[in-house]
Design an enzyme around this catalytic site. Sequence first.
Site, mmCIF file in Angstrom:
data_model
loop_
_atom_site.group_PDB
_atom_site.id
_atom_site.type_symbol
_atom_site.label_atom_id
_atom_site.label_comp_id
_atom_site.label_asym_id
_atom_site.label_seq_id
_atom_site.Cartn_x
_atom_site.Cartn_y
_atom_site.Cartn_z
ATOM 1 C CG ASP A 51 -1.914 -1.108 1.256
ATOM 2 O OD1 ASP A 51 -2.274 -1.591 0.172
ATOM 3 O OD2 ASP A 51 -2.344 -1.493 2.360
ATOM 4 C CE1 TYR A 108 3.653 -6.746 3.683
ATOM 5 C CE2 TYR A 108 3.242 -9.115 3.560
ATOM 6 C CZ TYR A 108 3.278 -7.864 2.958
ATOM 7 O OH TYR A 108 2.945 -7.735 1.638
#
EC number: 5.4.99.12
Length: 269
Positions: A51, A108
């Site tokens: 993003d 992540y």
Amino acid sequence: MRYFFHIGYSGTHYKGWQRHPYGVGVQQVIEASLEKILKQPVAIVGCGRTDAGVHASQFFFHLDVAQPWEFDMLFRLNKVLPPDIAVFDIIPVEGLPHARFDASKRSYDYFIHTYKDPFLHEASALYQVRNLNLDAMQAAAALLPLYTDYRNLCLTPAEQDSTICHITEARWFSDQQGDRLRFQITANRFLSRMIRILVGQLLKTGTGALSLQEFESYLSLEKAPKHLSPAYPQGLYLSKVTYPFLDMAPRPTFSPAFHQVADASWQTI
């Protein structure tokens, strides 16, 4: 001939990895840089998407060329790219492995600081909350590998081919003072803004706004959250991408966001 490029980038000034009509993406910058060097149009394929504002301490993309180049591409590309995008390795691969579809595991990290720090504002997310119940946050995180359908924790489930994700690891770490937190999660795939949504819900369990039972009801699909509020993007890093044929350690070690789990500054909650 296909090459895999091992890269990292700070996402602060980009609208994510992918090309966008409304802003500059990392992919666009790299393709433009390669076109300058190779003197021809270039299309690259990344290992996934990030993003706007999200970082990658490890990312791979692949590039097909008719003939191998006869110069130092690593040096030349890094010289052309801006300072917030770095190429670490260029790896020739046999056959046609795919940077996105052949990735078997992605990890992540999400970093939080609970005090205002001018040196962390682009590398970590500021949440000025005190007395977080870290045990409750870890108990909620431990539930994640027990479930596979994450449609309730995705912004666009109807747009997904599948909402099934196999999470193999989810855990929280804290520094010795307890004012910096790190959430680490590993799965075969993730949905749109899923990790930031998860972090937002886990923080709610830490403040007491969300009970452990209610959090689990989202995972079991018994109940859906009324509102999905993703955590801030600047705390999130794509930190490890693994392939059956390629398993490389992330290169960056200079940022406070890239401390390894074994580092004494991080303690398991």
